[in-house]
Design a protein around this motif. Structure first.
Motif, PDB file in Angstrom:
ATOM      1  N   ASP A   4      41.200  55.124  19.700  1.00  0.00           N
ATOM      2  CA  ASP A   4      41.366  56.177  19.369  1.00  0.00           C
ATOM      3  C   ASP A   4      41.942  56.099  17.859  1.00  0.00           C
ATOM      4  N   THR A  42      47.799  59.718  22.324  1.00  0.00           N
ATOM      5  CA  THR A  42      46.755  60.659  22.238  1.00  0.00           C
ATOM      6  C   THR A  42      46.328  61.357  24.178  1.00  0.00           C
ATOM      7  N   SER A  94      47.365  65.001  20.244  1.00  0.00           N
ATOM      8  CA  SER A  94      47.840  63.811  19.392  1.00  0.00           C
ATOM      9  C   SER A  94      49.130  64.553  18.521  1.00  0.00           C
ATOM     10  N   GLY A 103      41.092  64.012  23.620  1.00  0.00           N
ATOM     11  CA  GLY A 103      42.172  63.990  22.379  1.00  0.00           C
ATOM     12  C   GLY A 103      42.181  63.371  21.158  1.00  0.00           C
ATOM     13  N   THR A 115      43.099  63.991  17.123  1.00  0.00           N
ATOM     14  CA  THR A 115      43.491  63.232  16.017  1.00  0.00           C
ATOM     15  C   THR A 115      43.635  62.932  14.435  1.00  0.00           C
TER      16      THR A 115
END
Length: 786
Positions: A515, A533, A544, A570, A575
């Motif tokens: 991620d 996240t 996030s 997320g 993010t």
């Protein structure tokens, strides 16, 4: 000899007439005093007027204000804001004997009486500052009778309040035309300043307006105000009230002020704090940080509009003092099309996977897990609940740190089952997750995947504790004595041990995570952060939340309507905004990071299980652990099993022959991992079936029926009935299983094979027995529908 004066004094004292007069005077005075107190009891002072609720930033500047119930701008001027300059100018202009009279000025009253008598009109007044306060508290028509009431009220005020407090009441109620009352309201709405920041020219300009509020209006008659201001400045100079140089500077100062809109910064937090009932809410909001956050959120959400994503919320906490320095409840408070006035930071939403770090931290503290301990990411069914990973893939054996890095769902559910759902719910309730407190009896294992309610405020506060060695503290929205929630919140609480917090921080700060936004890999000045996240079920909420030693920033992205969006996640949506915020608020902050506490140590563990090596372990790796807390159980992944020379039969201790057998190492594989290996065509060595001639009864390890679900209710169409599937999981030493329906034998199958059967309506008992005689029963209910 007695002097003449002494003799006259003696005669005066002994004179009965003089004694009578003195006694009557004293009696009259006593009577008047008693009468005054009686009137005070009968007619108490009116309560001070209600003030506008105002919100200030970390420097005390008014950043948001609300009208009073009577639609007035009446902002409270505090004693500390009555600067010597303001005090001196007001007193000299309005009532220079203010500090030397008891609320009434007899000299001024006599002077005003004779001036008005000889001129036939009102040429001068005798109202003191105290009398003006009395008039403001209890407005009446200007008659002689009401004047006496005003004088009575002035004496009452002098008895109850100090001179400083009376001056404060005056400054809070003095009219400035329209719906503006009080010096602070005028200072804020005309000059965007607090009263103690006004210049001499601005103070005197404001002091002349209340005498002619209809003709002297800032923004309309500024030239007339300057003329009247300078007239009083010259008078002050003649009387030596202020130095001549200050007077000249003040007279040269232009007056360009105009009526401004009331400040409306940080609207969501301001409305949240307004309900407390306090006149002044002093926040820790840093306006520069707030403006940066608001702009980033607004610009970022604009880029998401074409993806049908319309809102976001952000909260920034300064970890060094737990102050909330920025609070953005939506992309645009004024946006009515997308419900901009909804406070997304305080809204209860599904938290997705954001609670996993704290679950694993709790498991570490409970001695259940360490970072390299192995969990099975394989299909599991717990009383009908069968969680899936986000990508619907299964990874087999994974370490705890891998499971957290990749936010795997199935290992998290297994970890919650190990820790105990009720214990974890209690921990979250203790740190003020309000919805979880309400729903604690209804929550199940799904809560770790977002099957509960939480707010951005609660989650950001929780993650901020990770930056403080696991010590939770409710963030401070307002300065001491002004936080409406503080009484209900614990000051500090050790949420995780420093060791567990460090291990979670270490895992969440790794950049080789799936991620991690690819566009940020080359950003040199990006501060180091740890982050997690989360994506709620149905892709309705993207989270996030990140932190380092300096700040904790929580981000939520989604739609207030609750509408799900296929591209919402997320990692992909929330993010990037989190990284932009950190890169702006904490840009190039260095590499200062958390250090391992003394309570942590390292040890060698078996790569197959993450436990200290057993006698048959060959590959090891280094792992963190907490001495006297982490499990010391050794690895039993490989076990010696007695088998016949052909390796077709295994023996237990009871049926093991005296000779003609040998011992061989076999890996002990749980049933769920056996099913995973079969589905993924991973070869493994089965333990040969147990000696069929053995008469011992085995206890424990009975087959686990995963389909159908125990206690489940199944609806089957009468015209086109579909069969139900029979699936069980067994140990890798089991070769065959025997199925029974309502205690009647149904079929024999190899371990791991799937069968189907057509049930009858009503309660159905399903039994599965393995070739070692271990049995498992479940019950289901079948209903036929047309």
């Amino acid at each position: 000899m007695v002097s003449r004066k002494q003799n006259e004094k003696r005669i005066a004292i002994n004179n009965p007439l003089l004694k009578t007069i003195a006694i009557r005077i004293l009696g009259c005075c006593a009577g008047l005093i008693l009468f005054f107190f009686l009137l005070t009891l009968l007619f108490p002072l009116p309560q001070p007027k209600l003030y506008s609720t105002i919100i200030t930033d970390d420097e005390g500047k008014v950043i948001h204000a609300f009208l009073t119930a009577d639609d007035k701008w009446r902002m409270k001027t505090e004693l500390g804001e009555i600067s010597p300059l303001l005090q001196k100018a007001i007193v000299e202009k309005e009532d220079k004997w203010f500090y030397r009279h008891p609320g009434l000025n007899p000299v001024a009253m006599v002077r005003a009486f004779f001036n008005n008598l000889f001129t036939g009109r009102r040429t001068s007044g005798a109202s003191t500052i105290t009398m003006q306060v009395a008039r403001a508290l209890e407005p009446k028509q200007r008659t002689y009778a009401n004047k006496f009431i005003e004088m009575f009220r002035a004496l009452q005020l002098e008895m109850r309040y100090s001179k400083k407090e009376i001056l404060q009441l005056y400054l809070n109620t003095v009219p400035y035309g329209g719906n503006i009352e009080g010096v602070k309201s005028a200072a804020v709405l005309y000059f965007r300043k607090n009263p103690d920041h006004l210049s001499l020219a601005e103070v005197v300009a404001l002091s002349v307006i209340p005498n002619r509020p209809s003709s002297l209006v800032i923004g309309k008659t500024n030239n007339d105000i300057i003329v009247e201001r300078n007239r009083w400045l010259k008078k002050f100079e003649a009387e030596g009230v202020f130095p001549a140089t200050e007077i000249r500077d003040a007279m040269d100062e232009p007056l360009t002020a105009t009526r401004l809109e009331a400040p409306k910064e940080v609207p969501h937090l301001s409305w949240k704090l307004k309900s407390s009932g306090n006149d002044i809410q002093r926040t820790w909001i840093n306006l520069n940080t707030q403006w940066k956050a608001e702009k980033l959120v607004k610009d970022y959400v604009r880029t998401l509009q074409f993806r049908d994503i319309h809102q976001a919320a952000v909260m920034v906490v300064d970890n060094r003092n737990h102050h909330v320095i920025a609070y953005v409840g939506s992309a645009d408070f004024a946006d009515t099309t997308d419900a901009g006035q909804v406070n997304g930071a305080a809204a209860i939403r599904q938290p997705g996977s954001t609670l996993k770090p704290f679950l694993y931290g709790k498991c570490i503290d409970a001695g259940l897990l360490t970072p390299r301990m192995v969990l099975a990411d394989a299909a599991v069914n717990v009383n009908g609940y069968a969680p899936e990973n986000y990508d619907r893939q299964l990874n087999g054996y994974v370490t705890m740190e891998y499971a957290l890095e990749h936010s795997l769902n199935i290992p998290a559910v297994k970890a919650l089952r190990m820790l105990g759902k009720d214990a974890f719910v209690e921990d979250l309730s203790d740190v003020h997750f309000r919805q979880i407190q309400k729903d604690r009896r209804k929550l199940g294992l799904s809560l770790i995947l977002g099957g509960c309610g939480a707010t951005l405020e609660e989650l950001t506060a929780l993650f901020a504790g990770l930056s403080q060695e696991g010590k939770y503290q409710w963030p401070e929205y307002t300065q001491p004595g002004h936080d409406p929630d503080k009484k209900a919140k614990a000051v500090t609480q050790q949420m995780l041990s420093p060791a567990a917090a460090f291990l979670v921080n270490d895992i969440l700060s790794k950049v080789n995570r799936p991620d991690f936004p690819l566009s940020w890999t080359s950003t040199e000045k990006m501060p180091k952060i740890a982050w997690k996240t989360g994506t709620s079920y149905g892709r309705r909420d993207a989270w996030s939340i990140g932190y380092n030693k300096h700040f904790t920033i929580g981000v939520w992205v989604g739609n207030f309507s609750g509408k799900g969006v296929p591209s919402l996640s997320g990692a992909e949506v929330a993010t990037p905004l989190l990284f932009r915020l950190f890169n702006t608020i904490d840009y190039d902050s260095g590499k200062d990071w958390f250090e391992a506490p003394a309570s942590l140590s390292t040890r060698s563990v078996c790569t197959a299980t993450g436990l200290p090596p057993g006698p048959h372990c060959t590959e090891t790796v280094s792992d963190w652990f907490i001495p006297l807390v982490s499990s010391t159980q050794t690895c039993q992944h490989m076990q010696e099993i007695a088998v016949n020379p052909e390796e077709s039969i295994s023996y237990c201790r009871i049926c093991q022959p005296l000779n003609g057998y040998r011992k061989k190492l076999y890996a002990v594989i749980d049933p769920d991992m056996q099913a995973w290996m079969q589905d993924h065509h991973v070869a493994y060595q089965h333990i040969p079936p147990h000696n069929p001639d053995c008469e011992s009864v085995f206890r424990g390890g009975a087959p686990r029926i995963v389909s159908p679900s125990n206690g489940g209710e199944y609806l089957i169409y009468r015209k086109n009935p579909e069969p139900l599937q029979l699936v069980c999981q067994t140990g890798n030493e089991v070769g065959k299983v025997y199925w029974y329906i309502n205690d009647a034998f149904y079929k024999t199958a190899s371990a791991g094979n799937k069968l189907f059967f057509q049930p009858e309506e009503g309660p159905v008992k399903i039994s599965c027995t393995d070739d070692k005689g271990r049995n498992r029963d479940i019950w289901i209910r079948v209903r036929m529908v047309d």
